[in-house]
Design a protein around this motif. Sequence first.
Motif, PDB file in Angstrom:
ATOM      1  N   UNK A   1       0.820  -1.221   0.000  1.00 34.95           N
ATOM      2  CA  UNK A   1       0.000   0.000   0.000  1.00 34.95           C
ATOM      3  C   UNK A   1       0.849   1.265   0.000  1.00 34.95           C
ATOM      4  N   UNK A   2       2.084   1.161   0.468  1.00 31.93           N
ATOM      5  CA  UNK A   2       3.004   2.302   0.452  1.00 31.93           C
ATOM      6  C   UNK A   2       3.988   2.241  -0.712  1.00 31.93           C
ATOM      7  N   UNK A   3       3.732   1.339  -1.669  1.00 31.11           N
ATOM      8  CA  UNK A   3       4.486   1.335  -2.907  1.00 31.11           C
ATOM      9  C   UNK A   3       5.868   0.729  -2.861  1.00 31.11           C
ATOM     10  N   UNK A   4       6.153  -0.112  -1.870  1.00 25.20           N
ATOM     11  CA  UNK A   4       7.471  -0.732  -1.777  1.00 25.20           C
ATOM     12  C   UNK A   4       7.590  -1.897  -2.758  1.00 25.20           C
ATOM     13  N   UNK A   5       8.770  -2.110  -3.338  1.00 24.34           N
ATOM     14  CA  UNK A   5       8.957  -3.219  -4.288  1.00 24.34           C
ATOM     15  C   UNK A   5       8.951  -4.578  -3.591  1.00 24.34           C
ATOM     16  N   UNK A   6       8.614  -5.626  -4.355  1.00 25.50           N
ATOM     17  CA  UNK A   6       8.461  -6.963  -3.793  1.00 25.50           C
ATOM     18  C   UNK A   6       9.758  -7.485  -3.183  1.00 25.50           C
ATOM     19  N   UNK A   7      10.860  -7.385  -3.915  1.00 25.63           N
ATOM     20  CA  UNK A   7      12.113  -7.965  -3.422  1.00 25.63           C
ATOM     21  C   UNK A   7      12.547  -7.295  -2.128  1.00 25.63           C
ATOM     22  N   UNK A   8      12.488  -5.966  -2.080  1.00 22.74           N
ATOM     23  CA  UNK A   8      12.858  -5.263  -0.851  1.00 22.74           C
ATOM     24  C   UNK A   8      11.905  -5.638   0.279  1.00 22.74           C
ATOM     25  N   UNK A   9      10.617  -5.720  -0.019  1.00 19.64           N
ATOM     26  CA  UNK A   9       9.622  -6.026   1.011  1.00 19.64           C
ATOM     27  C   UNK A   9       9.887  -7.386   1.641  1.00 19.64           C
ATOM     28  N   UNK A  10      10.145  -8.412   0.818  1.00 19.84           N
ATOM     29  CA  UNK A  10      10.365  -9.749   1.360  1.00 19.84           C
ATOM     30  C   UNK A  10      11.622  -9.797   2.227  1.00 19.84           C
ATOM     31  N   UNK A  11      12.674  -9.113   1.801  1.00 22.77           N
ATOM     32  CA  UNK A  11      13.894  -9.105   2.605  1.00 22.77           C
ATOM     33  C   UNK A  11      13.689  -8.363   3.925  1.00 22.77           C
ATOM     34  N   UNK A  12      12.982  -7.250   3.873  1.00 22.64           N
ATOM     35  CA  UNK A  12      12.720  -6.488   5.100  1.00 22.64           C
ATOM     36  C   UNK A  12      11.812  -7.273   6.041  1.00 22.64           C
ATOM     37  N   UNK A  13      10.795  -7.924   5.494  1.00 21.38           N
ATOM     38  CA  UNK A  13       9.897  -8.746   6.315  1.00 21.38           C
ATOM     39  C   UNK A  13      10.678  -9.867   6.987  1.00 21.38           C
ATOM     40  N   UNK A  14      11.584 -10.507   6.244  1.00 20.02           N
ATOM     41  CA  UNK A  14      12.401 -11.560   6.827  1.00 20.02           C
ATOM     42  C   UNK A  14      13.233 -11.056   7.993  1.00 20.02           C
ATOM     43  N   UNK A  15      13.803  -9.865   7.850  1.00 19.52           N
ATOM     44  CA  UNK A  15      14.581  -9.270   8.934  1.00 19.52           C
ATOM     45  C   UNK A  15      13.721  -9.043  10.169  1.00 19.52           C
ATOM     46  N   UNK A  16      12.538  -8.483   9.964  1.00 19.73           N
ATOM     47  CA  UNK A  16      11.668  -8.136  11.093  1.00 19.73           C
ATOM     48  C   UNK A  16      11.149  -9.380  11.811  1.00 19.73           C
ATOM     49  N   UNK A  17      10.733 -10.395  11.052  1.00 16.01           N
ATOM     50  CA  UNK A  17      10.214 -11.604  11.691  1.00 16.01           C
ATOM     51  C   UNK A  17      11.333 -12.333  12.422  1.00 16.01           C
ATOM     52  N   UNK A  18      12.507 -12.407  11.811  1.00 11.98           N
ATOM     53  CA  UNK A  18      13.642 -13.045  12.486  1.00 11.98           C
ATOM     54  C   UNK A  18      13.956 -12.335  13.792  1.00 11.98           C
ATOM     55  N   UNK A  19      13.945 -11.011  13.771  1.00 11.44           N
ATOM     56  CA  UNK A  19      14.233 -10.259  14.991  1.00 11.44           C
ATOM     57  C   UNK A  19      13.142 -10.478  16.030  1.00 11.44           C
ATOM     58  N   UNK A  20      11.879 -10.470  15.605  1.00 14.48           N
ATOM     59  CA  UNK A  20      10.772 -10.663  16.551  1.00 14.48           C
ATOM     60  C   UNK A  20      10.831 -12.050  17.187  1.00 14.48           C
ATOM     61  N   UNK A  21      11.087 -13.077  16.376  1.00 16.63           N
ATOM     62  CA  UNK A  21      11.171 -14.442  16.914  1.00 16.63           C
ATOM     63  C   UNK A  21      12.368 -14.578  17.844  1.00 16.63           C
ATOM     64  N   UNK A  22      13.497 -13.976  17.471  1.00 16.33           N
ATOM     65  CA  UNK A  22      14.686 -14.031  18.323  1.00 16.33           C
ATOM     66  C   UNK A  22      14.440 -13.370  19.667  1.00 16.33           C
ATOM     67  N   UNK A  23      13.795 -12.204  19.661  1.00 14.67           N
ATOM     68  CA  UNK A  23      13.484 -11.509  20.908  1.00 14.67           C
ATOM     69  C   UNK A  23      12.532 -12.335  21.766  1.00 14.67           C
ATOM     70  N   UNK A  24      11.544 -12.933  21.125  1.00 14.08           N
ATOM     71  CA  UNK A  24      10.568 -13.764  21.839  1.00 14.08           C
ATOM     72  C   UNK A  24      11.252 -14.947  22.503  1.00 14.08           C
ATOM     73  N   UNK A  25      12.146 -15.571  21.759  1.00 13.32           N
ATOM     74  CA  UNK A  25      12.869 -16.752  22.243  1.00 13.32           C
ATOM     75  C   UNK A  25      13.833 -16.378  23.384  1.00 13.32           C
ATOM     76  N   UNK A  26      14.587 -15.306  23.187  1.00 12.55           N
ATOM     77  CA  UNK A  26      15.585 -14.892  24.176  1.00 12.55           C
ATOM     78  C   UNK A  26      14.944 -14.442  25.488  1.00 12.55           C
ATOM     79  N   UNK A  27      13.724 -13.935  25.419  1.00  9.73           N
ATOM     80  CA  UNK A  27      13.037 -13.488  26.632  1.00  9.73           C
ATOM     81  C   UNK A  27      12.327 -14.629  27.349  1.00  9.73           C
TER      82      UNK A  27
END
Length: 280
Positions: free
Chosen positions: A230-256
Amino acid sequence: MKRTPKAAVFNDLTGYGRCSLTVAIPTLTNMGVCCCPAPTAILSNHTGFERFFMVDFTDNLQGYIDGWREQNIRFDCVYTGFLGSERQTTILEPYLEECRRAGALLVVDPVMGDQGALYQCYTEEMIRGMRRLIAQADIITPNFTEACFLLGREYEDTVSDEKMRDYLRQLADMGPATVCITGVAQDDGNANWGYDRATGEYVKSPFSMLPVHYSGTGDFFCSLLVGYVLHGKPLSWSLNRIGELITKAVSMTYEMGTPILEGVLLEPLFQEETLLKLPR
């Protein structure tokens, strides 16, 4: 000031255990999208618990949609997640077509199963209904299990790049212009895949996998993708950024040391990350 896009989100409302609407609402809001929820079911806690209270919203769904129609409410995006019955797919079909004619982006997350198996509430009739919905969609985001069921293929523990490209093309041939398949296990690691039918672009976005599975990560993936598109981001960048965010969220969840049934932690992630960070 730039207009705030509106997204109608059809998904279940689960009171405890981060998933579905309780993930989509804060994620889209954080990304500057007005999230307008439409509950498909109401649960006290998600189905990973041994016991839960659930109200099927099927009998109320048509009236809910009609309420929006009567007020002439229009959306920039309609995004569907968990659907509680085959009749819900039948109710949504004409509404999605109506929204398409009005110019809305249609996103279907075909929530049906995981780790090689369907959820207990899913039937062959519901799979057929989901196939009809993805035929109308602009974007679909099945996990690998769901992609196999949609295509009528046998689930495999690992899959090659060549076969992934084949699966993506076949799903796109069923209707959607953009296909993303999440949580794909391969010999060289785990990845999310994307395919843009218009350009022929394939995207393989590797991510690190921890030995734990939290509810809500699929909902987080699709909600992030909706926000970025909806904010016009390209697919390749979006998938890589999403992967970064989910990995970080899961890591934080696990570490806590968060109990698995509580789902993936978003609150500390939102304090640290700007989800709409510009492409690098």
